[in-house]
Design an enzyme around this catalytic site. Structure first.
Site, PDB file in Angstrom:
ATOM      1  N   LYS A 186      -2.343  -1.679   5.321  1.00  0.00           N
ATOM      2  CA  LYS A 186      -3.099  -2.851   5.758  1.00  0.00           C
ATOM      3  C   LYS A 186      -3.085  -2.978   7.276  1.00  0.00           C
ATOM      4  CE  LYS A 186      -1.850  -7.062   6.250  1.00  0.00           C
ATOM      5  NZ  LYS A 186      -1.278  -8.426   6.123  1.00  0.00           N
ATOM      6  N   HIS A 206      -5.717 -12.435   0.550  1.00  0.00           N
ATOM      7  CA  HIS A 206      -6.956 -13.169   0.266  1.00  0.00           C
ATOM      8  C   HIS A 206      -8.032 -12.223  -0.268  1.00  0.00           C
ATOM      9  CE1 HIS A 206      -5.363 -16.758   2.176  1.00  0.00           C
ATOM     10  NE2 HIS A 206      -5.112 -16.073   3.275  1.00  0.00           N
TER      11      HIS A 206
END
Length: 278
Positions: A186, A206
């Protein structure tokens, strides 16, 4: 050796022989070995060839729906590039951000920023750095990793500057960054998309939660596989806007927020209601 002992040894050898070995990875650090699953998202082989969502049309539709509710999120505006521009100058906000974080002068030499970070690596106590980044959480762990990355850069490159990444192909950038302990998929994807202006699609909590709820990733997919799948399916020209909008929407929307408890005030009904499974 007893019969029982010989049987035990033969079983152990058979198990060892069945293992898939990757001798070319023996020299890699543990975090790189764990990423053996991570094929290049741009490769021709699809991770889920029978799972055909999202389609390009769905991506455009969701982007337009979220944009109609939120507009483009101001918190990401400084990283947004001109989609019509064929090239990006070194003065793009992403480039400036990379330089300021890495301590590079505009000329790429040992500017003031680089000298400051040199001093930080060698002289600053971890507690000083922890206090500076405490608001982001996990300050102790992150401070240790930051110092290690800066120290490694200084030892390998002779200065604390990551501008050399800018001229590399995306996949080589990933390989280079994965050598630094503490930089996971990420973080690498965020560096690519925000700071290096590359077409990539990071998957944070999210993004993972929303794309799963609207059926864009298989139910069994974890975040790593979701990253690979979404990067293969989402058109490059929609990745940046969609990613930023998903993050913002996940903070505002009661239906899409974790535990249905948004961090920020809701702005209206969820525009993705037609996509949610339930």
């Amino acid at each position: 050796m007893t019969r029982r002992g010989r049987t035990k040894k033969m079983t152990k050898n058979n198990q060892r022989g069945c293992e898939t070995r990757h001798p070319q990875e023996d020299h890699l650090p543990d975090n790189a070995k764990r990423r053996r699953l991570d094929p290049h998202p741009s490769s021709g082989r699809l991770l889920y060839p029978d799972f055909e969502r999202p389609t390009a049309q769905e991506c455009r539709d969701v982007r337009d729906r979220l944009m109609a509710l939120h507009g483009f999120p101001q918190e990401f505006e400084e990283y947004r590039r001109n989609a019509d521009a064929a090239t990006h100058s070194s003065e793009d906000s992403g480039a400036v951000q990379v330089k300021s974080e890495a301590g590079c002068s505009d000329s790429g030499g040992n500017g003031v920023g680089s000298s400051v970070l040199d001093g930080l690596v060698h002289a600053a106590e971890s507690k000083f750095l922890e206090n500076a980044i405490r608001c982001g959480g996990l300050a102790h762990t992150k401070a240790h990793r930051i110092k290690n990355i800066l120290k490694t850069l200084l030892e390998k490159k002779g200065k604390i500057c990551m501008e050399y990444l800018r001229d590399m192909p995306t996949e080589k950038i990933k390989t280079e960054l994965h050598q630094f302990k503490g930089l996971g998929p990420k973080t690498v994807a965020c560096l690519l998309m925000f700071h290096l202006q590359k077409d990539d699609f990071p998957v944070d909590t999210h993004v993972f939660r929303i794309t799963k709820s609207i059926g864009w990733i298989p139910p069994s997919a974890n975040r790593e596989k979701a990253y690979l799948h979404l990067n293969q399916r989402i058109p490059d020209n929609l990745k940046f806007d969609l990613n930023c909008l998903f993050v913002t929407h996940g903070k505002h929307c009661q239906r899409c927020a974790s535990g249905r408890q948004p961090q920020r005030a809701p702005l209206g009904p969820c525009p993705l209601s037609g996509y949610h499974a339930g």
